[in-house]
Design a protein around this motif. Structure first.
Motif, mmCIF file in Angstrom:
data_model
loop_
_atom_site.group_PDB
_atom_site.id
_atom_site.type_symbol
_atom_site.label_atom_id
_atom_site.label_comp_id
_atom_site.label_asym_id
_atom_site.label_seq_id
_atom_site.Cartn_x
_atom_site.Cartn_y
_atom_site.Cartn_z
ATOM 1 N N ARG A 87 94.284 15.584 28.055
ATOM 2 C CA ARG A 87 93.088 15.850 27.254
ATOM 3 C C ARG A 87 91.889 15.068 27.779
ATOM 4 N N GLU A 88 92.049 13.771 27.930
ATOM 5 C CA GLU A 88 90.947 12.946 28.412
ATOM 6 C C GLU A 88 90.595 13.291 29.856
ATOM 7 N N ILE A 91 88.492 16.478 29.902
ATOM 8 C CA ILE A 91 87.168 16.167 29.349
ATOM 9 C C ILE A 91 86.307 15.507 30.423
ATOM 10 N N HIS A 92 86.879 14.536 31.112
ATOM 11 C CA HIS A 92 86.134 13.816 32.145
ATOM 12 C C HIS A 92 85.781 14.713 33.319
ATOM 13 N N SER A 95 83.253 17.820 32.359
ATOM 14 C CA SER A 95 81.898 17.333 32.095
ATOM 15 C C SER A 95 81.251 16.807 33.371
ATOM 16 N N ARG A 370 80.585 13.495 27.442
ATOM 17 C CA ARG A 370 82.016 13.371 27.199
ATOM 18 C C ARG A 370 82.304 13.039 25.744
ATOM 19 N N ARG A 371 81.480 12.188 25.161
ATOM 20 C CA ARG A 371 81.680 11.865 23.740
ATOM 21 C C ARG A 371 81.475 13.087 22.858
ATOM 22 N N LYS A 372 80.478 13.898 23.181
ATOM 23 C CA LYS A 372 80.224 15.101 22.390
ATOM 24 C C LYS A 372 81.344 16.122 22.558
ATOM 25 N N LEU A 373 81.816 16.267 23.781
ATOM 26 C CA LEU A 373 82.910 17.207 24.030
ATOM 27 C C LEU A 373 84.177 16.745 23.328
ATOM 28 N N ARG A 374 84.413 15.453 23.341
ATOM 29 C CA ARG A 374 85.584 14.901 22.655
ATOM 30 C C ARG A 374 85.503 15.130 21.149
ATOM 31 N N LEU A 377 86.181 18.828 20.378
ATOM 32 C CA LEU A 377 87.608 19.143 20.419
ATOM 33 C C LEU A 377 88.331 18.564 19.211
ATOM 34 N N ASP A 378 87.891 17.408 18.741
ATOM 35 C CA ASP A 378 88.500 16.814 17.558
ATOM 36 C C ASP A 378 88.267 17.688 16.327
#
Length: 411
Positions: A87-88, A91-92, A95, A370-374, A377-378
């Protein structure tokens, strides 16, 4: 990652981008076709050597190896530690690519459209090199990172082909290795592998550089598993690599390459392998030494090298069209005069400045993206939401080591 290795990679990134920029600038503005038949000043010979296609090609090979070492090596580290990472990781990686490539494709559309309208008389955008490259299909294909893989590049931005290859290495590499990730359910591991294999076969089917580049990229990744250096001396490894690149630059060309085309791939494999040797020498070498790598400007320049690489070509072509439309196309193709060098170096400066400001709204925002994408997804899968993996403590053997490792993790 050792501080000295991190700094070497930072320096290699911006120096490689600068070489690629010089090669393309020289091709468009500085004609030194008489380099072998007429005397020139010593600096002209230096420029002729430095701005050759082969050195730009070697810079791109080094980008592939470094990417594999950093990104693919991280995947292998997660697998060895039995960590959940997919997952991480995605995301990384997504992005990182799309925050730059997406705006770069849009900027290409804007500059090409504007240049074709303002400087139509130059005929630059009608060159055979760009014929058929301005379609909506190729625009969409570039957003899907398929330029150079089954589709031509969009507009004038040919260098984006290498980013398409890298993107699909990012996607397929962990999927193909997923059967070894014992912390994931067997069904996920097998289905992930099947997806990775299907993607690899589909992308490998059209003729492209994807498969050969994968060897270099994966070589960088698997080099992280080696327990020690191949050549202990960092200077020895660097000098050997530099000597081989110089030989390739001077020998693997012209009639020899026409007679023995296999030499191109052999030279690429050899140079890439020796660059891996250099990386390992810096990884396992002493933490001190190489004072030139300790300057902060290496990171400053490396931080927008990706942006510079992604947008420099449409900028160069726009200026080339402007020169052709105002001074005549013969001016840029004449044997180089001081004026040609002045324009060429000025355009390089413009591209570097544009790359920096472009990076401020793209690369520099990677952490926020990345924070927004995370978070997105949450919201979609709250039951699977989990905090990002904790960062491991870093030994403080060098004052900047901990900070550099945190930056590398975020990159």
């Amino acid at each position: 990652m050792p501080f000295i290795l991190s700094q070497f990679i930072e320096a290699s990134r911006w120096l490689g981008a600068l070489v690629v920029l010089a090669v393309h600038t020289s091709n468009l503005f500085i004609n030194i076709a008489d380099i072998m038949s007429a005397p020139h000043a010593p600096l002209v010979y230096v420029w002729w050597f430095y701005s050759a296609f082969e050195l730009g090609h070697q810079a791109v090979l080094a980008f592939f190896v470094m990417s594999g070492y950093l990104v693919g090596g991280a995947v292998l580290a997660h697998l060895r530690k039995n960590q959940d990472f997919l997952r991480e990781y995605f995301i990384h990686r997504v992005s990182r690519i799309y925050l730059v490539v997406g705006p770069a494709v849009v900027l290409t559309l804007v500059l090409d459209s504007l240049g074709g309208w303002l400087f139509a008389s130059s005929g630059v955008y009608d060159w055979p090199l760009f014929k058929g490259h301005f379609s909506a299909l190729l625009f969409l294909a570039s957003f899907l990172n398929l330029q150079g893989i089954g589709f031509d590049y969009f507009g004038t931005n040919g260098p984006l082909w290498s980013l398409a290859c890298e993107f699909w290495y990012y996607i397929t590499f962990p999927l193909l290795l997923l059967p070894f990730a014992r912390n994931y359910p067997l069904a996920l591991r097998l289905s992930g592998f099947a997806l990775g294999a299907a993607l690899f076969l589909a992308i490998s089917t059209p003729p492209s550089w994807f498969k050969f580049g994968y060897i270099l990229w994966a070589g960088g990744a698997f080099a992280t598993l080696l327990p020690g250096p191949i050549i202990r001396s960092r200077w020895g490894a660097l000098l050997l690599y530099a000597a081989v690149v110089v030989i390739i630059r001077l020998v693997v060309r012209g009639h020899l390459l026409e007679a023995h085309p296999w030499m191109a791939d052999a030279a690429d494999l050899l140079a890439s392998a020796l660059f891996i040797v250099v990386l390992l020498a810096f990884r396992y070498g002493p933490s001190e030494g190489f004072s030139l790598l300790r300057f902060k400007f290496h990171k400053t320049l490396a931080d927008f090298s990706f942006s510079l690489y992604s947008i420099h070509m449409p900028i160069l072509i726009f200026v080339r069209a402007a020169v052709g439309g105002t001074m005549g196309n013969e001016w840029a193709t004449q044997l180089a005069t001081p004026g040609n060098y002045a324009v060429g170096f000025s355009v390089m400066g413009i591209a570097i400045v544009c790359g920096y400001f472009f990076s401020r709204v793209t690369e520099a925002k990677t952490g926020a993206a990345r924070r927004k994408l995370r978070a997105l997804l949450d919201r979609w899968s709250p039951e699977r939401a989990a905090p990002a993996p904790a960062q491991e403590p870093v030994p403080a053997q060098h004052p900047a080591a901990a900070q550099r490792t945190r930056e590398r993790i975020e990159a």
